[in-house]
Design a protein around this motif. Structure first.
Motif, PDB file in Angstrom:
ATOM      1  N   GLN A 180     -42.180  10.920 -19.000  1.00 52.46           N
ATOM      2  CA  GLN A 180     -41.210  10.745 -20.066  1.00 52.46           C
ATOM      3  C   GLN A 180     -41.806   9.956 -21.227  1.00 52.46           C
ATOM      4  N   LYS A 181     -41.556  10.421 -22.437  1.00 56.83           N
ATOM      5  CA  LYS A 181     -42.010   9.703 -23.621  1.00 56.83           C
ATOM      6  C   LYS A 181     -41.171   8.437 -23.794  1.00 56.83           C
ATOM      7  N   PRO A 182     -41.768   7.375 -24.336  1.00 56.99           N
ATOM      8  CA  PRO A 182     -41.032   6.116 -24.448  1.00 56.99           C
ATOM      9  C   PRO A 182     -39.967   6.156 -25.534  1.00 56.99           C
ATOM     10  N   VAL A 183     -39.009   5.274 -25.403  1.00 62.17           N
ATOM     11  CA  VAL A 183     -38.042   5.020 -26.467  1.00 62.17           C
ATOM     12  C   VAL A 183     -38.658   3.962 -27.377  1.00 62.17           C
ATOM     13  N   ILE A 184     -38.695   4.231 -28.669  1.00 57.86           N
ATOM     14  CA  ILE A 184     -39.292   3.297 -29.625  1.00 57.86           C
ATOM     15  C   ILE A 184     -38.185   2.435 -30.223  1.00 57.86           C
ATOM     16  N   ILE A 185     -38.328   1.142 -30.086  1.00 61.95           N
ATOM     17  CA  ILE A 185     -37.347   0.196 -30.618  1.00 61.95           C
ATOM     18  C   ILE A 185     -37.968  -0.480 -31.831  1.00 61.95           C
ATOM     19  N   ILE A 186     -37.302  -0.382 -32.968  1.00 67.92           N
ATOM     20  CA  ILE A 186     -37.810  -0.969 -34.205  1.00 67.92           C
ATOM     21  C   ILE A 186     -37.051  -2.261 -34.475  1.00 67.92           C
ATOM     22  N   GLY A 187     -37.755  -3.368 -34.377  1.00 66.57           N
ATOM     23  CA  GLY A 187     -37.154  -4.674 -34.605  1.00 66.57           C
ATOM     24  C   GLY A 187     -37.112  -5.489 -33.331  1.00 66.57           C
ATOM     25  N   GLY A 188     -37.724  -6.681 -33.364  1.00 64.88           N
ATOM     26  CA  GLY A 188     -37.788  -7.540 -32.187  1.00 64.88           C
ATOM     27  C   GLY A 188     -36.847  -8.718 -32.253  1.00 64.88           C
ATOM     28  N   GLY A 189     -35.696  -8.533 -32.912  1.00 59.52           N
ATOM     29  CA  GLY A 189     -34.667  -9.565 -32.890  1.00 59.52           C
ATOM     30  C   GLY A 189     -33.887  -9.502 -31.587  1.00 59.52           C
ATOM     31  N   LEU A 190     -32.782 -10.230 -31.522  1.00 61.91           N
ATOM     32  CA  LEU A 190     -32.006 -10.280 -30.282  1.00 61.91           C
ATOM     33  C   LEU A 190     -31.403  -8.925 -29.931  1.00 61.91           C
ATOM     34  N   SER A 191     -31.098  -8.114 -30.924  1.00 62.30           N
ATOM     35  CA  SER A 191     -30.561  -6.778 -30.645  1.00 62.30           C
ATOM     36  C   SER A 191     -31.639  -5.880 -30.049  1.00 62.30           C
TER      37      SER A 191
END
Length: 504
Positions: free
Chosen positions: A49-60
């Motif tokens: 499975q390809k990864p989910v890319i999360i943009i932003g390393g804040g609390l969210s």
């Protein structure tokens, strides 16, 4: 063991199978295999499975990453700064582990029902009551050059409470005013006392981040918007700051899942729905990452600035919502001292407001000494934070040294006999930072009911999801718990998609 032998044979079969048939073969084998074999095959599926890319390393973003990893979904988290936490930024300004001060959010509201507090409580974090009222606040009027007496201060807070009550009654006529500023003018009357007007400005502009004359008249109304307002039954400071929450979430991730100094510039979505990597994310320095989905958690100010290009572009309806929702500016100057020279009682928390002339949303000082240590029994330092709302906040962000000098001059004026120079100082710059573009969202005069729901909706056939404090549907807008809940909600949507595809 027999089960592992069967699994080994299955792996060999998969390796010899042509790529287009790989998933169908695994799914077919899973339908009749033993439980042990299904575990092995599920692991193989996850590896493909390809990864989910999360943009932003804040609390969210960190909350989304933690939720996805717990579900076994591979992730890549990209953060433009050289640190995690986003606008939750606690600094040890004196470098002595006893002067931790927040440049971002100060406190946790309604902590007994706040999930952010529950996470901190589970790791043994210590909190301190943060009271703002006539018993802990002094008010100085620069026009008359005097401190208000206790009775006048008490009456100012009573008037504030009455004004908010009066505000609730005026909500019934939603077409009466053009903006929040007009409502405040009507509630306070034609000739309000300076301290009454100043307190109302502090609780509106410095907390909402937007000018009262650019804020929707029903900013405080729960029955019009999709988010809730805090009951404000309690406010607590965290010993050691929000960095403890950032570290807690960060520790759930591995080093190769988090990439710092990655400023995202472009998000591309493949039109071919059968593509193995339908999402491509590119950064300003030429790096690119491929994934199955992308969760965008950057602040609204970044989306307003248009520094991230979407291909295909975001729907017009989404762009309109981004334009209509306000994004405010609040900045802080924080200081630590050898002695708490501003206190009337050496061990008692003491805040003070200095009403400028003319009245503006600055001059508020908060005693945040109690949270400057790292926990129970740890040393603390006398610390102050001066908060600036609009329009002065932008000036602070652009001129931090001048802002510090102005604040220290004001302290000398307020406490001529006891003032002492600071040990260390720092100033925030959320307004000018390309990674934030401000502090937190508010309902501008152009915001429409339903806008926050529309902002939180995914785009590009569900491949692009949104999170962050602007997606605070059902929780407090602009608050930590709202951002965290939005990240978890976006992660759950991805997990549901993965589960459905595996079942199919």
């Amino acid at each position: 063991p027999p089960n592992l032998n069967v699994a080994y044979v299955g792996i060999l079969c998969i390796k010899k199978t042509k790529k287009p048939k790989r998933l169908s073969l695994v799914s077919h084998v899973l339908s009749f295999s033993t439980p042990s074999f299904r575990i092995v095959m599920s692991f193989l599926l996850m590896q493909q499975q390809k990864p989910v890319i999360i943009i932003g390393g804040g609390l969210s973003g960190l909350s989304a990453a933690k939720r996805l990893k717990e579900a076994g979904v591979p992730i890549i988290l990209l953060e433009g700064r050289d640190r995690l936490g986003g606008r939750a930024h606690t600094v040890d300004i004196a470098g002595n582990q006893a002067s931790w001060v927040e440049l971002g959010p100060f406190w946790i509201e309604d902590h007994l029902t706040n999930p952010a507090y529950h996470l901190l409580r589970d790791i043994g974090a210590q909190v301190h009551q943060h009271d703002i009222g006539p018993s802990t606040v002094r008010i100085y009027d620069r026009r008359s050059a005097r401190w208000l007496g206790w009775t006048a201060t008490l009456w100012a807070f009573i008037k504030l409470g009455w004004s908010f009550s009066r505000f609730g009654k005026l909500r019934r006529n939603t077409a009466a005013f053009k903006n929040l500023g007009e409502r405040i003018d009507v509630v306070l009357g034609k000739r309000p006392k300076r301290e009454h007007l100043y307190l109302f400005k502090i609780f509106s502009e410095s907390l909402n981040g937007g000018s009262t004359y650019d804020t929707h008249q029903n900013q405080l109304s729960d029955d019009l918007w999709e988010f809730t307002n805090h009951d404000e039954k309690s406010q607590v400071l965290i010993a050691g700051g929000f960095r403890l929450l950032v570290e807690l979430l960060r520790d759930s991730l591995s080093a190769d899942e988090v990439m710092l100094n990655q400023t995202v510039s472009r998000i591309s979505i493949q039109q071919d729905t059968s593509a193995q990597a339908p999402v491509k994310v590119e950064t300003a320095d030429g790096n690119s990452f491929e994934g199955s989905n992308v969760i965008v958690t950057v602040p609204l100010g970044v989306l307003k600035a248009g520094t991230i290009t979407f291909d295909p572009p975001l729907p017009t309806s989404k762009q309109d919502v981004i334009e209509r929702i306000g994004f405010g500016s609040v900045e802080k100057v924080v200081m630590t001292f050898k002695n708490a020279f501003w206190r009337r009682h050496s061990q008692k928390q003491d805040h003070f407001f200095s009403i400028p002339d003319p009245i503006g949303s600055h001059g508020s000082f908060f005693d945040v000494s109690m949270s400057s240590g790292t926990g129970p029994g740890s040393p603390t330092s006398p610390c102050l934070a001066s908060v600036f709302g609009p329009p002065k906040a932008a000036w602070v962000a652009e001129n931090p040294d001048a802002a510090v000098e102005e604040v220290l001059s004001e302290l000398q004026m307020l406490f001529p006999d006891t003032y002492e120079p600071p040990v260390a100082t720092a100033a925030s710059n959320w307004t000018t930072s390309p990674f934030s573009g401000g502090c937190y969202p508010y309902t501008s005069v152009d915001t429409q009911p339903g806008d926050f729901i529309k902002f939180a909706e995914p785009t590009h056939d569900g491949r692009v999801l949104f999170a962050g404090d602007t997606c605070a549907v059902g929780v407090a807008l602009g608050y930590v718990e709202g951002a965290m809940a939005a990240g978890e909600r976006a992660a759950d949507a991805v997990i549901a998609t993965v589960t459905d595809s595996q079942s199919a």
